[in-house]
Design an enzyme around this catalytic site. Sequence first.
Site, PDB file in Angstrom:
ATOM      1  N   SER A 187      65.303  87.997 -28.584  1.00  0.00           N
ATOM      2  CA  SER A 187      66.464  88.538 -27.851  1.00  0.00           C
ATOM      3  C   SER A 187      66.246  89.997 -27.487  1.00  0.00           C
ATOM      4  O   SER A 187      66.531  90.431 -26.367  1.00  0.00           O
ATOM      5  CB  SER A 187      67.722  88.450 -28.722  1.00  0.00           C
ATOM      6  OG  SER A 187      68.142  87.128 -28.837  1.00  0.00           O
ATOM      7  N   ARG A 200      65.587  92.132 -23.676  1.00  0.00           N
ATOM      8  CA  ARG A 200      66.457  93.241 -23.234  1.00  0.00           C
ATOM      9  C   ARG A 200      65.657  94.511 -22.985  1.00  0.00           C
ATOM     10  O   ARG A 200      65.866  95.193 -21.979  1.00  0.00           O
ATOM     11  CB  ARG A 200      67.554  93.475 -24.280  1.00  0.00           C
ATOM     12  CG  ARG A 200      68.643  92.383 -24.206  1.00  0.00           C
ATOM     13  CD  ARG A 200      69.255  92.140 -25.547  1.00  0.00           C
ATOM     14  NE  ARG A 200      70.413  91.267 -25.478  1.00  0.00           N
ATOM     15  CZ  ARG A 200      70.381  89.935 -25.583  1.00  0.00           C
ATOM     16  NH1 ARG A 200      69.218  89.307 -25.712  1.00  0.00           N
ATOM     17  NH2 ARG A 200      71.492  89.223 -25.544  1.00  0.00           N
ATOM     18  N   ARG A 259      70.426  73.261 -17.721  1.00  0.00           N
ATOM     19  CA  ARG A 259      71.402  73.983 -18.562  1.00  0.00           C
ATOM     20  C   ARG A 259      72.468  74.688 -17.709  1.00  0.00           C
ATOM     21  O   ARG A 259      72.187  75.142 -16.614  1.00  0.00           O
ATOM     22  CB  ARG A 259      70.660  74.967 -19.476  1.00  0.00           C
ATOM     23  CG  ARG A 259      69.771  74.223 -20.473  1.00  0.00           C
ATOM     24  CD  ARG A 259      68.976  75.155 -21.331  1.00  0.00           C
ATOM     25  NE  ARG A 259      69.811  76.010 -22.143  1.00  0.00           N
ATOM     26  CZ  ARG A 259      69.351  77.015 -22.883  1.00  0.00           C
ATOM     27  NH1 ARG A 259      68.052  77.275 -22.901  1.00  0.00           N
ATOM     28  NH2 ARG A 259      70.164  77.749 -23.599  1.00  0.00           N
ATOM     29  N   SER A 306      79.580  84.107 -26.032  1.00  0.00           N
ATOM     30  CA  SER A 306      78.180  84.006 -25.629  1.00  0.00           C
ATOM     31  C   SER A 306      77.616  85.390 -25.353  1.00  0.00           C
ATOM     32  O   SER A 306      78.093  86.107 -24.467  1.00  0.00           O
ATOM     33  CB  SER A 306      78.053  83.132 -24.365  1.00  0.00           C
ATOM     34  OG  SER A 306      76.821  83.384 -23.727  1.00  0.00           O
ATOM     35  N   GLN A 362      74.838  85.944 -24.044  1.00  0.00           N
ATOM     36  CA  GLN A 362      74.158  85.929 -22.741  1.00  0.00           C
ATOM     37  C   GLN A 362      75.129  86.236 -21.616  1.00  0.00           C
ATOM     38  O   GLN A 362      74.805  86.974 -20.690  1.00  0.00           O
ATOM     39  CB  GLN A 362      73.474  84.575 -22.526  1.00  0.00           C
ATOM     40  CG  GLN A 362      72.330  84.363 -23.515  1.00  0.00           C
ATOM     41  CD  GLN A 362      71.637  83.030 -23.332  1.00  0.00           C
ATOM     42  OE1 GLN A 362      72.153  82.135 -22.673  1.00  0.00           O
ATOM     43  NE2 GLN A 362      70.473  82.877 -23.943  1.00  0.00           N
ATOM     44  N   ASP A 411      71.355  79.699 -33.315  1.00  0.00           N
ATOM     45  CA  ASP A 411      69.933  79.358 -33.222  1.00  0.00           C
ATOM     46  C   ASP A 411      69.361  78.847 -34.545  1.00  0.00           C
ATOM     47  O   ASP A 411      68.255  78.302 -34.585  1.00  0.00           O
ATOM     48  CB  ASP A 411      69.122  80.577 -32.758  1.00  0.00           C
ATOM     49  CG  ASP A 411      69.462  80.966 -31.327  1.00  0.00           C
ATOM     50  OD1 ASP A 411      69.989  80.118 -30.582  1.00  0.00           O
ATOM     51  OD2 ASP A 411      69.209  82.125 -30.957  1.00  0.00           O
ATOM     52  N   LYS A 418      71.523  73.427 -25.337  1.00  0.00           N
ATOM     53  CA  LYS A 418      70.445  74.384 -25.636  1.00  0.00           C
ATOM     54  C   LYS A 418      69.142  73.832 -25.039  1.00  0.00           C
ATOM     55  O   LYS A 418      69.173  73.007 -24.139  1.00  0.00           O
ATOM     56  CB  LYS A 418      70.352  74.601 -27.149  1.00  0.00           C
ATOM     57  CG  LYS A 418      71.515  75.440 -27.690  1.00  0.00           C
ATOM     58  CD  LYS A 418      71.424  76.859 -27.190  1.00  0.00           C
ATOM     59  CE  LYS A 418      72.527  77.740 -27.719  1.00  0.00           C
ATOM     60  NZ  LYS A 418      72.562  79.049 -27.068  1.00  0.00           N
ATOM     61  N   ARG A 437      70.493  69.447 -28.997  1.00  0.00           N
ATOM     62  CA  ARG A 437      70.029  69.610 -30.385  1.00  0.00           C
ATOM     63  C   ARG A 437      70.765  68.705 -31.367  1.00  0.00           C
ATOM     64  O   ARG A 437      70.211  68.352 -32.410  1.00  0.00           O
ATOM     65  CB  ARG A 437      70.151  71.085 -30.808  1.00  0.00           C
ATOM     66  CG  ARG A 437      69.071  71.926 -30.160  1.00  0.00           C
ATOM     67  CD  ARG A 437      69.076  73.372 -30.592  1.00  0.00           C
ATOM     68  NE  ARG A 437      67.875  74.023 -30.064  1.00  0.00           N
ATOM     69  CZ  ARG A 437      67.711  75.336 -29.950  1.00  0.00           C
ATOM     70  NH1 ARG A 437      68.678  76.154 -30.327  1.00  0.00           N
ATOM     71  NH2 ARG A 437      66.591  75.836 -29.474  1.00  0.00           N
ATOM     72  N   ARG A 461      62.725  75.023 -31.586  1.00  0.00           N
ATOM     73  CA  ARG A 461      63.399  75.105 -32.892  1.00  0.00           C
ATOM     74  C   ARG A 461      63.494  73.730 -33.580  1.00  0.00           C
ATOM     75  O   ARG A 461      63.534  73.646 -34.795  1.00  0.00           O
ATOM     76  CB  ARG A 461      64.774  75.740 -32.747  1.00  0.00           C
ATOM     77  CG  ARG A 461      64.686  77.191 -32.257  1.00  0.00           C
ATOM     78  CD  ARG A 461      65.942  77.977 -32.520  1.00  0.00           C
ATOM     79  NE  ARG A 461      66.062  79.104 -31.610  1.00  0.00           N
ATOM     80  CZ  ARG A 461      65.449  80.281 -31.773  1.00  0.00           C
ATOM     81  NH1 ARG A 461      64.677  80.482 -32.814  1.00  0.00           N
ATOM     82  NH2 ARG A 461      65.606  81.244 -30.896  1.00  0.00           N
TER      83      ARG A 461
END
Length: 431
Positions: free
Chosen positions: A23, A27, A122, A166, A168, A315, A342, A346, A390
């Site tokens: 993450s 950025r 997504r 979120s 994001q 996550d 995701k 998942r 993951r």
Amino acid sequence: MSKKTIHPAKTVAGGVAPPGDKSISHRYAMLAGIAEGTSELSNFALAADCHSTLGCMKALGAAVKVQKTVVRVTGHGLHGLQSSWRALDAGNSGTTIRLLSGILAGQSFATKIAGDDSLNRRPMKRILTPLREMGAQIAAREDNFAPLEIRGGKLHGIHYEMPMASAQVKSAVLLAGLFAEGETTVTEPARTRDHTELALEEFGAPIERHGRTTRLRSNGIKLTGRKAEVPGDLSSAVFFIAAASLFPDSTLHMQGVGLNPTRTAILDVFARMGASIQMLSLRSAQGEVIGDLAVRGAQLKGAVIERAEIPLVIDELPMLAALGPFTEEGVEIRDAAELRVKESDRIAALAENLRRMGAKVEERPDGLKVQGRATGKLRGAEIQPYGDHRIAMAFAVAALGAEGATTIRDAECAGVSYPAFYDDLARVTES
Ligand code: S3P
């Protein structure tokens, strides 16, 4: 497609330095690309996702030099990006497409951005709504999915009450706010990771925070390139915390892990489950907390994870669910429908693969309930991760405590966040 065979282990011992935080790497790379001058980013994530972000910034005119985990990005200021002659490729990375859309919304040129099949399935409406409200024109397939065609222009600040928790979405709005006239404020319904706010502050943007509201005043902003160290990724470290917790004799040391309080809810969940984790040598870098973790083996109790805790551990839920069969009372996850959109669905992927290993699982629309130890020991099986890093890593860990060998299909998908995962795992497991 590569397969990986994981054999049962007896204990976990030694040290691991998890890769740079995904993450935060995204950025820093984006802000460095719109800052003035050169930024030197150390311990940058080798994750394929973050290299998708670097590729996009390069296509937009930033200079990018990669020397292993040190990345130098030279930007030409807030208005220094150039239009890309080809569509940007966000690969598998939701963070790349959603955050970068905020920046692209503020450009005077149009950009097309898309990703792989998983990413193109997504939902993007969550960012389209606020960015359009700020004045951007964005076309999307079925008005929700990539490819996105973003026609930036003159943006104006808004006050956005986010309908969902979120990071994001919050970040996309704040990044667009850099290019907007007037003030941009975002209020989130529940706390989410705050790496964007911290990074904006570090690169020189005027950010104010009051509770769950963040305000950015945009007039006359100048971002300046800088040196920054990326902390290790706690979400990657979690696979090793889980592995060590499986065996009573384990002793594992994890170095340089990011311990930002908006990410450490997972350590609270582990503590509730009876895991033994100690934080050591805390320090800070660019507003982020970094420390070491000492993990010992434990008898895990079980946990229910629900409501406001969900976005804070989103996550880590695959690993927690896959630990269910090793716990006394099992693991139950509620209020987590977001897991279905995701990198894979998942919930379905966890239920299917847990059952392949002999676990008892109840699948629900917004979560799952995994029975604990009383159901019996897991047995090795063939795991289908559906291209989801993951899921692959969570089952590689569960395989350590199973009877018989487990094969992970398409195992290299772990590289989306952790290219050295299987090597690191092999190094600290003893059979
Ligand atoms: C991320 C935020 C989370 C997380 C994702 C990375 C980020 O997504 O699941 O892996 O870097 O901002 P949401 O913000 O959509 O929950």
